[in-house]
Scaffold this motif. Structure first.
Motif, mmCIF file in Angstrom:
data_model
loop_
_atom_site.group_PDB
_atom_site.id
_atom_site.type_symbol
_atom_site.label_atom_id
_atom_site.label_comp_id
_atom_site.label_asym_id
_atom_site.label_seq_id
_atom_site.Cartn_x
_atom_site.Cartn_y
_atom_site.Cartn_z
ATOM 1 N N GLU A 326 5.275 -34.386 -19.718
ATOM 2 C CA GLU A 326 5.771 -35.158 -18.576
ATOM 3 C C GLU A 326 7.297 -35.238 -18.515
ATOM 4 O O GLU A 326 7.846 -36.058 -17.784
ATOM 5 C CB GLU A 326 5.184 -36.569 -18.609
ATOM 6 N N GLY A 328 9.322 -32.800 -17.481
ATOM 7 C CA GLY A 328 9.828 -32.083 -16.321
ATOM 8 C C GLY A 328 10.674 -30.878 -16.671
ATOM 9 O O GLY A 328 11.281 -30.258 -15.787
ATOM 10 N N TYR A 338 1.901 -37.101 -13.967
ATOM 11 C CA TYR A 338 3.294 -36.715 -13.713
ATOM 12 C C TYR A 338 3.430 -36.023 -12.358
ATOM 13 O O TYR A 338 4.375 -36.300 -11.599
ATOM 14 C CB TYR A 338 3.793 -35.800 -14.828
ATOM 15 N N ARG A 342 6.018 -37.873 -9.901
ATOM 16 C CA ARG A 342 7.362 -37.334 -10.062
ATOM 17 C C ARG A 342 8.185 -37.638 -8.812
ATOM 18 O O ARG A 342 7.660 -37.654 -7.686
ATOM 19 C CB ARG A 342 7.296 -35.829 -10.291
ATOM 20 N N TYR A 343 9.474 -37.874 -9.015
ATOM 21 C CA TYR A 343 10.345 -38.119 -7.865
ATOM 22 C C TYR A 343 10.725 -36.802 -7.184
ATOM 23 O O TYR A 343 11.080 -35.820 -7.844
ATOM 24 C CB TYR A 343 11.611 -38.850 -8.298
ATOM 25 N N HIS A 344 10.650 -36.783 -5.861
ATOM 26 C CA HIS A 344 11.165 -35.689 -5.047
ATOM 27 C C HIS A 344 11.687 -36.311 -3.751
ATOM 28 O O HIS A 344 10.980 -37.109 -3.114
ATOM 29 C CB HIS A 344 10.075 -34.653 -4.738
ATOM 30 N N GLY A 351 8.526 -41.748 -5.912
ATOM 31 C CA GLY A 351 8.130 -41.400 -7.275
ATOM 32 C C GLY A 351 8.864 -42.210 -8.317
ATOM 33 O O GLY A 351 10.038 -42.568 -8.154
ATOM 34 N N MET A 353 8.762 -41.254 -11.743
ATOM 35 C CA MET A 353 9.033 -40.426 -12.914
ATOM 36 C C MET A 353 10.077 -39.375 -12.557
ATOM 37 O O MET A 353 10.201 -38.973 -11.391
ATOM 38 C CB MET A 353 7.745 -39.773 -13.413
ATOM 39 N N THR A 355 12.384 -36.193 -11.832
ATOM 40 C CA THR A 355 12.043 -34.979 -11.091
ATOM 41 C C THR A 355 12.050 -33.766 -12.018
ATOM 42 O O THR A 355 12.819 -33.724 -12.986
ATOM 43 C CB THR A 355 13.046 -34.755 -9.938
ATOM 44 N N PRO A 356 11.218 -32.762 -11.782
ATOM 45 C CA PRO A 356 11.270 -31.540 -12.594
ATOM 46 C C PRO A 356 12.636 -30.877 -12.484
ATOM 47 O O PRO A 356 13.244 -30.843 -11.416
ATOM 48 C CB PRO A 356 10.173 -30.662 -11.991
#
Length: 456
Positions: A326, A328, A338, A342-344, A351, A353, A355-356
């Protein structure tokens, strides 16, 4: 292949005294010597004394229909721990590669620091308890204890200039206080045509570090901290309070150099408007605050059903597994949680968590690998065993020379109720200073087996 040997020599003496079958006194002493310890201190001395009062033997309880049996116990004693490697006090050689003239050559190094004074870890324990049988059907026992452990056997971090990273030493003192309560059926209880017996237990323990090495107030080891006044091996890291989603967040919160949109916001705990190691905090002991066991057996004619439920409450884990799944960084498949959180800025602006980020993984993101993002509640309740058995009729077995035969279906680890998402909730390393860490430890499998027990 490697070959190991170790030895222990013991001398033991005991005196038991009983007066009127109601008052009991026991004393014992033992001397133990272990080859595992240093040349200067192989021997330990362990005395113990206990007393008991059989209250139900007194005249005032002789005809009591409610209290069939009652006993009070008090004990004090010392015990020792020698659970270290067989040659833990010696400087052992290990293999290591090195580069010479542009090529790799094999060599040897001293891998463990010697300690000729390494000796027994000593625990002194006071215990008071009682045992009661009520109405011939109910057994109740309780124990309350205080245990002080001195000269703990710990792999202590040392300056690398010494040539080592850790050293096995006797340091410090820890106090454990707690109680254990057990409630059980004294004999089978008849429920119509069904016989039932049960056992319910509860244990609670709290530890406190009283001392470390002279002049030392804390030990930081990996993602754990051991500090005087607190529990041993508490989880230690940053407190994440959100995700940087806009320039306004960078104006509102301090940040490490290189922090980017989509990274975690770390709390500035000391208020100096900087994020560094001074902002780390303890998140408490990973050890369970309470352990519960519940065992039951039901019998109906030749059928028998047993099950065992086990629970640990207030437990924490630092999940290295989730740090990989998790974070990213993009080296592994991610969890569904995740992916969903996840933030986008477009696809998932709410989100929670990070961002990747596979191209520029910041130092700030790396720092949060030790944080409350991955310090997870690991409380659980487990149906550990479930067994259904049938005992074949003795009249039938006698004809073929069999005393007893049972066929059964047994299930282990059938169902667990927990919010923990790591691989193995009970995984632990050997170093208590780094307890509560789990990473890629294979989970305990769920098994179902069918078998037959035959006694001739």
């Amino acid at each position: 292949p490697s070959q190991y040997n170790w030895a222990m020599t013991s001398y033991f003496g005991r005196i038991n005294y009983k007066f009127r079958n109601k008052y009991m006194l026991n004393t014992s002493v033992r001397w133990d010597g272990s080859s595992r310890f240093g040349a200067n201190s192989k021997w330990g001395f362990f005395p113990a004394v206990s007393a008991a009062w059989l209250i139900s033997g007194e005249d005032f309880l002789s005809n009591n229909q409610t209290v069939e049996y009652a006993k009070m116990r008090l004990s004090w004693g010392k015990s020792g721990n020698n659970q270290i490697p067989n040659y833990g006090a010696l400087a052992l050689m290990g293999s290591a590669d090195y580069v010479t003239d542009g090529s790799i050559a094999s060599g040897s190094i001293i891998g463990d620091s010697p300690n000729p004074d390494l000796s027994w870890e000593m625990t002194s324990t006071w215990n008071i308890g009682f045992d009661v049988t009520l109405m011939k059907y109910l057994d109740l026992s309780a124990d309350f204890y205080i245990a002080n452990t001195q000269d703990l056997l710990l792999n202590v971090p040392v300056p690398q200039q010494s040539g080592y990273t850790t050293s096995l030493q006797n340091i410090g003192e820890v106090r454990n206080t707690g109680f254990e309560v057990r409630l059980a059926t004294a004999k089978d209880i008849r429920l119509g045509a069904v016989d039932w017996n049960s056992n319910l237990s509860l244990s609670v323990n709290k530890d406190k570090v009283l001392a470390l090495a002279p002049g030392q107030t804390q030990i930081i080891s990996g993602n754990n901290i051991t500090k005087i006044g607190n529990s041993i091996g508490e989880l230690y890291g940053y407190e994440v309070i959100g995700v940087y989603k806009s320039d306004a967040d960078f104006q509102k919160y301090p940040y490490m150099a290189g922090t980017q949109i989509g990274d975690y916001i770390i709390a500035d705990l000391n208020g100096d408007n900087e994020i560094n190691a001074d902002d780390k905090k303890s998140f408490g002991s990973p050890a369970a605050k309470a352990v519960i066991g519940f065992n039951n057996t039901f019998r109906y004619k030749d059928f028998e059903l047993t099950f065992d439920i086990y629970s640990e409450l207030g437990k924490k884990k630092n999940s290295g597994t989730l740090q990989s799944l998790e974070c990213g960084e993009g080296f592994m498949m991610v969890t569904q949680d995740y992916f969903d959180n996840r933030y986008h800025p477009v696809n998932n602006p709410e989100g929670t968590m990070a961002t990747p980020n596979m191209g520029n993984y910041s130092n700030a993101r790396k720092a949060t690998a030790a944080s409350n993002i991955y310090f997870k509640d690991a409380s659980y309740a487990l149906l550990r065993n479930l067994k259904l058995a049938y005992n074949l009729p003795s009249a039938l077995l006698g004809k073929v020379g069999i005393n007893k035969a049972q066929v059964y279906v047994l299930g282990n680890n059938l169902f667990m109720l927990t919010g923990y998402k790591g691989f193995n909730i009970d995984a632990e390393g050997s170093n208590i200073l780094e307890q509560g860490n789990e990473k890629y430890v294979y989970p305990v499998p769920r098994t179902i087996s069918v078998g037959v027990n035959i006694n001739f």
